[in-house]
Design an enzyme around this catalytic site. Sequence first.
Site, PDB file in Angstrom:
ATOM      1  N   ARG A   1     -26.287  -5.140  27.681  1.00 22.08           N
ATOM      2  CA  ARG A   1     -24.962  -5.449  27.146  1.00 22.08           C
ATOM      3  C   ARG A   1     -23.863  -4.615  27.802  1.00 22.08           C
ATOM      4  NH1 ARG A   1     -28.730  -7.279  24.537  1.00 22.08           N
ATOM      5  NH2 ARG A   1     -28.551  -9.018  23.055  1.00 22.08           N
TER       6      ARG A   1
ATOM      7  N   ASP B   1     -17.270  -6.260   7.529  1.00 21.68           N
ATOM      8  CA  ASP B   1     -18.173  -6.053   8.653  1.00 21.68           C
ATOM      9  C   ASP B   1     -17.423  -5.332   9.759  1.00 21.68           C
ATOM     10  OD1 ASP B   1     -20.098  -6.683  10.971  1.00 21.68           O
ATOM     11  OD2 ASP B   1     -21.093  -7.655   9.287  1.00 21.68           O
TER      12      ASP B   1
END
Length: 288
Positions: free
Chosen positions: A42, A151
């Site tokens: 990533r 979140d």
Amino acid sequence: MRAAAVKPITISDADFLKFREFFYRKTGIHFDDNKRYFVDKRLVERIEATGSENFRSYFIALRFEAKGEELQQLVNLMTVNETYFFRESYQFDCLVKDMMSEVARRKRPGGRIRIWSVPSSTGEEPYSIAIYLLERWAQIEDYEVEILSSDIDTNVLNAARRGVYSQRSVSNLPKAYLEKYFTRLNEHEWKIQRELVESVEFSHVNLAEAVETRRFRDIDIIFCRNLLIYFDDLSRRVAAEAMFDALHPGGFVCLGHSESMSRISSLYQVRRFADAMVYQKPLEESGL
């Protein structure tokens, strides 16, 4: 004349350690060595996407960017959001059979009951809470119930607000609930009712940042499931204390089945109900 080959971007051991420490300080999330491939992949993706020459140039820009937009891109990539409706439903059974009634007894008629779901992921948990209350809690009309959901990943918050779900995500829902609260878009997708979307207040929050959690107060029930397993001991304590401060005295915390508040903090009391074991902020906090 043959063009020179482009040198592939690599992440060295020292690079990985630098990034791991930085990401931990910013989010409270710790990557073990066994996550190395996941993290490296990533990181390379973001290095290439930003046009950076290598890890060093990317990391310098990341550390000193003013708005934090690239850090948010990384957070969205690095966090795992695997969930579905009615996951670990025994806790929802406990919610409607025990916790809600106990909380309600400490409220005036028509009083406010606040439930906080963190992390929200793509919305399955807060919407499951809403459906359970509408269908299975007899006193739902007698109180003002607020559902908050948060979140650290802005992509999943946007998905939660859209409210479109795969067949797999809704597979645990009773057929009657699926037909009542969802509209079928095609063979593979369902869209949740707009009224349910509007019943949940979604927001961005980082549990490791005290300045972001201070706005959550007088919460009666917190669902924080399968999040603390990504934290180390210090970050778990910080999160546990943030939730404790957010809770109204007598309020409850539900953790994932593999998590234990008793190993994190001594602030809470263990409550064992018929369907689930949860953790409670002592009532003595209010002098009751």
